[in-house]
Design a protein around this motif. Structure first.
Motif, PDB file in Angstrom:
ATOM      1  N   MET A 184      69.302  63.300  64.571  1.00 36.30           N
ATOM      2  CA  MET A 184      70.002  63.562  63.321  1.00 36.30           C
ATOM      3  C   MET A 184      69.157  63.136  62.130  1.00 36.30           C
ATOM      4  O   MET A 184      69.279  63.681  61.045  1.00 36.30           O
ATOM      5  CB  MET A 184      71.333  62.805  63.299  1.00 36.30           C
ATOM      6  N   ALA A 185      68.304  62.135  62.327  1.00 34.74           N
ATOM      7  CA  ALA A 185      67.491  61.640  61.224  1.00 34.74           C
ATOM      8  C   ALA A 185      66.221  62.464  61.085  1.00 34.74           C
ATOM      9  O   ALA A 185      65.751  63.092  62.031  1.00 34.74           O
ATOM     10  CB  ALA A 185      67.122  60.180  61.473  1.00 34.74           C
ATOM     11  N   VAL A 186      65.681  62.464  59.872  1.00 38.49           N
ATOM     12  CA  VAL A 186      64.364  63.050  59.643  1.00 38.49           C
ATOM     13  C   VAL A 186      63.352  62.045  60.161  1.00 38.49           C
ATOM     14  O   VAL A 186      63.126  61.003  59.540  1.00 38.49           O
ATOM     15  CB  VAL A 186      64.144  63.348  58.146  1.00 38.49           C
ATOM     16  N   ALA A 187      62.771  62.327  61.306  1.00 39.04           N
ATOM     17  CA  ALA A 187      61.919  61.351  61.974  1.00 39.04           C
ATOM     18  C   ALA A 187      60.778  62.079  62.689  1.00 39.04           C
ATOM     19  O   ALA A 187      60.877  63.272  62.967  1.00 39.04           O
ATOM     20  CB  ALA A 187      62.735  60.537  62.981  1.00 39.04           C
ATOM     21  N   PRO A 188      59.695  61.368  62.984  1.00 39.72           N
ATOM     22  CA  PRO A 188      58.566  62.004  63.668  1.00 39.72           C
ATOM     23  C   PRO A 188      58.924  62.422  65.085  1.00 39.72           C
ATOM     24  O   PRO A 188      59.721  61.780  65.756  1.00 39.72           O
ATOM     25  CB  PRO A 188      57.482  60.916  63.658  1.00 39.72           C
ATOM     26  N   VAL A 206      49.422  66.333  64.534  1.00 39.97           N
ATOM     27  CA  VAL A 206      50.355  66.679  63.455  1.00 39.97           C
ATOM     28  C   VAL A 206      50.911  65.371  62.894  1.00 39.97           C
ATOM     29  O   VAL A 206      51.660  64.667  63.567  1.00 39.97           O
ATOM     30  CB  VAL A 206      51.494  67.583  63.961  1.00 39.97           C
ATOM     31  N   GLN A 207      50.511  65.063  61.671  1.00 39.67           N
ATOM     32  CA  GLN A 207      50.873  63.784  61.073  1.00 39.67           C
ATOM     33  C   GLN A 207      52.236  63.850  60.390  1.00 39.67           C
ATOM     34  O   GLN A 207      52.616  64.870  59.827  1.00 39.67           O
ATOM     35  CB  GLN A 207      49.809  63.358  60.050  1.00 39.67           C
ATOM     36  N   PHE A 208      52.960  62.731  60.465  1.00 42.52           N
ATOM     37  CA  PHE A 208      54.282  62.615  59.835  1.00 42.52           C
ATOM     38  C   PHE A 208      54.155  61.680  58.650  1.00 42.52           C
ATOM     39  O   PHE A 208      53.727  60.537  58.785  1.00 42.52           O
ATOM     40  CB  PHE A 208      55.297  62.069  60.838  1.00 42.52           C
ATOM     41  N   SER A 209      54.493  62.175  57.468  1.00 47.19           N
ATOM     42  CA  SER A 209      54.426  61.371  56.257  1.00 47.19           C
ATOM     43  C   SER A 209      55.823  61.259  55.664  1.00 47.19           C
ATOM     44  O   SER A 209      56.442  62.275  55.326  1.00 47.19           O
ATOM     45  CB  SER A 209      53.475  62.011  55.234  1.00 47.19           C
ATOM     46  N   PHE A 242      67.230  57.134  66.650  1.00 44.68           N
ATOM     47  CA  PHE A 242      65.854  57.296  66.163  1.00 44.68           C
ATOM     48  C   PHE A 242      65.087  58.111  67.171  1.00 44.68           C
ATOM     49  O   PHE A 242      65.045  57.784  68.354  1.00 44.68           O
ATOM     50  CB  PHE A 242      65.185  55.937  65.958  1.00 44.68           C
ATOM     51  N   SER A 243      64.497  59.203  66.728  1.00 39.78           N
ATOM     52  CA  SER A 243      63.698  60.085  67.585  1.00 39.78           C
ATOM     53  C   SER A 243      64.467  60.517  68.825  1.00 39.78           C
ATOM     54  O   SER A 243      63.934  60.546  69.937  1.00 39.78           O
ATOM     55  CB  SER A 243      62.377  59.401  67.989  1.00 39.78           C
ATOM     56  N   GLY A 244      65.741  60.842  68.663  1.00 49.05           N
ATOM     57  CA  GLY A 244      66.514  61.366  69.777  1.00 49.05           C
ATOM     58  C   GLY A 244      67.107  60.317  70.692  1.00 49.05           C
ATOM     59  O   GLY A 244      67.786  60.653  71.651  1.00 49.05           O
TER      60      GLY A 244
END
Length: 543
Positions: A180-184, A229-232, A411-413
């Motif tokens: 649900m969160a915007v997370a890497p 693929v980097q997460f910023s 967090f992350s599923g």
């Protein structure tokens, strides 16, 4: 996905279906969907490997994909989340990778039972649409789909294509999960998935296989490869930032399959799936309980009048695995979003649960007069001190409602009742003197340089990389370094001694004045020794 055994049949059924197919809104009727019209396809040759035949199912596990498989019947479940029909499940053994989120599995579900609930109908209708008009490389937007598990959504997808099976029409694709969160996204959230319908319309078939992806963190804890693929977090906060991130993952998945850099090989998994055969008459699933039976389970369907608490972890700093010097002070920050229906108030608190506390207080109330409504953000921070013992240190904390209940955090599923601090410490190394620069210049108004009456200023700049003490000795000699040559007027000697205390990394000066008489006026030389180490000497230039 702690509800994986309870929700997986609908989750997998939904995971692959919302591609760019523009499926129409589902009907409220319960008419049983029919499989697409059979087409004449050539049955693939059986691969070399382990033949498994059981409970009406037959398939071959290719050499290199696994060693065997075990089968079981997962019973029907009826609870407050919904109704899930029984299904036949096979799990591959000797398969790599197997993640905490998913194992390599095949599931067979009765179409008739699956169609009895709205989500099942939606799954079957969209699968038929995909089989009628498969779209290669569906966009991530088309993969945003309803799910019986709110903590698992497919957000990245690539390379949808039909597969030719004996008596089964289906499609396969590569998918990436997001919470649900915007997370890497990490490698253990990416999977190969197939789903199809038997030719007689009796069974829905789903295959789910974890993948090792080279351009993502393997587990969300290890760093992303430099070319990955980097997460910023900064980029994610801008409009379209997360959509661009998952689009890049989708594109890289497609490219990785073409370059054969995914593991196991996608081609090998296609061969495995194409070996599937189902004898519908041999598949025996438990008879569903009559609807009246559900009324005998009132404890499973409670009336809930209170609000529901949940949260998602958007980011944390420092990340787990960060390294600190023994005794170093650092600040741990968790950025949460209230994803439940409860408003967080001053009663909510961060409580230390277990492990190493690393903080002076084991209980923090970040909300005083403020509240956080559903959907609102909250940053929680606490100052900590890295333990003096070298190694890994872990502390677990709970976001608590003040009444003793931990707020579930995703967090992350993954959903957990705790958030963690995980660091590594190393013994502090003694600071070092890293540089000493010496210079000598003539004092203005002291006459002609390199004569008996010339005076000079000597500047010695000492640099350290941390707290330390620098003991120095500075000598005045001739060019050979053997004969004293001049006098430091502050000490009345050709030798000056002292010490400098560094509170932190930096540079400290020693300034001296030089007067005659000189043994060799044209060869006045200055050499510095710091902590018994000699540094380059300088000689006055008479030109």
């Amino acid at each position: 996905m702690k509800r994986f055994q309870l929700t997986s049949l609908l989750l997998i059924a939904i995971i692959l279906l919302l591609t760019a197919c523009g499926a129409p809104a589902q009907s409220t009727q319960t008419e049983e969907p029919q499989p697409p019209a059979a087409t004449e396809t050539q049955t693939p040759a059986a691969p070399s490997g382990k033949l498994v035949s059981s409970s009406g199912m037959e398939f071959v596990i290719p050499i290199g994909l696994g060693t065997d498989a075990s089968g079981t019947i997962v019973p029907e479940v009826v609870d407050q989340v919904g109704e899930f029909p029984a299904y036949l499940e096979f799990t591959l053994q000797g398969y790599t990778p197997t993640t905490e989120y998913s194992k390599p599995q095949i599931r067979v579900i009765s179409v008739q039972e699956l169609a009895k609930n709205n989500q099942g109908q939606d799954t079957l209708l969209k699968l038929r649409a995909l089989l009628a008009n498969p779209v290669t490389n569906p966009s991530p937007d088309a993969q945003t789909m309803p799910s019986s598990d709110k903590f698992a959504n497919v957000v990245a997808a690539a390379n949808l294509m039909p597969l030719s099976l004996s008596g089964i029409s289906g499609v396969r694709m590569l998918v990436g999960f997001g919470g649900m969160a915007v997370a890497p996204m990490s490698s253990d959230m990416v999977m190969y998935q197939f789903q199809g319908l038997t030719a007689d319309g009796q069974f829905y078939v789903a295959v789910r296989m974890p993948l090792a992806v080279p351009f993502l963190s393997p587990d969300g804890k290890a760093p992303v490869p430099a070319d990955g693929v980097q997460f910023s977090a900064e980029a994610m906060s801008s409009p379209g930032g997360y959509e661009a991130y998952v689009k890049q993952i989708s594109e890289r998945l497609a490219a990785a399959e073409a370059a054969n850099t995914l593991s196991p090989s996608i081609a090998l998994m296609d061969v495995f799936v194409q070996s599937l055969k189902i004898n519908s008459a041999g598949v025996i699933l438990p008879t569903p309980q009559p609807a009246s039976a559900a009324t005998e389970l009132p404890t499973l369907i409670p009336t809930v009048t209170a609000c529901i608490d949940s949260a998602s972890l958007v980011s944390e700093d420092p990340q787990d695995g960060a390294k600190f010097k023994a005794g170093e002070v650092f600040r741990k920050t968790w950025n949460l979003v209230n994803t439940g229906t409860c408003t967080w108030d001053a009663n909510y608190q961060l409580i230390f649960v277990e492990g190493e506390q690393m903080a002076s207080a084991g209980q923090i109330k970040p909300l005083a007069a403020n509240t956080v409504a559903p959907g609102g953000p909250l940053g929680i921070w606490i100052d900590m001190v890295a333990p003096t013992v070298q190694g890994e240190h872990v502390g677990k904390w709970s976001w608590n409602d003040g009444a003793g209940k931990s707020v579930p955090i995703s967090f992350s599923g993954v959903v957990s009742s705790v958030i963690t601090v995980k660091i590594k410490t190393k013994q502090s190394e003694a600071a070092k003197i890293t540089n000493v620069v010496t210079s000598i210049v003539q004092e203005q108004g002291s006459g002609t340089i390199c004569t008996a009456k010339t005076t000079y200023f000597v500047y010695v700049n000492i640099t350290a990389d941390g707290p330390t003490t620098a003991k120095y000795r500075i000598d005045l000699t001739d060019a050979s370094g053997q004969v004293s040559n001049g006098t430091f007027d502050s000490v009345g000697s050709p030798e000056a001694k002292g010490s400098l205390v560094f509170d932190a990394a930096g540079t400290l000066p020693v300034n001296l004045r030089v007067i005659g008489p000189y043994s060799y006026a044209d060869a006045v030389t200055v050499r510095a020794y710091v902590n018994d180490q000699s540094w380059p000497a300088v000689t006055v230039s008479c030109k």
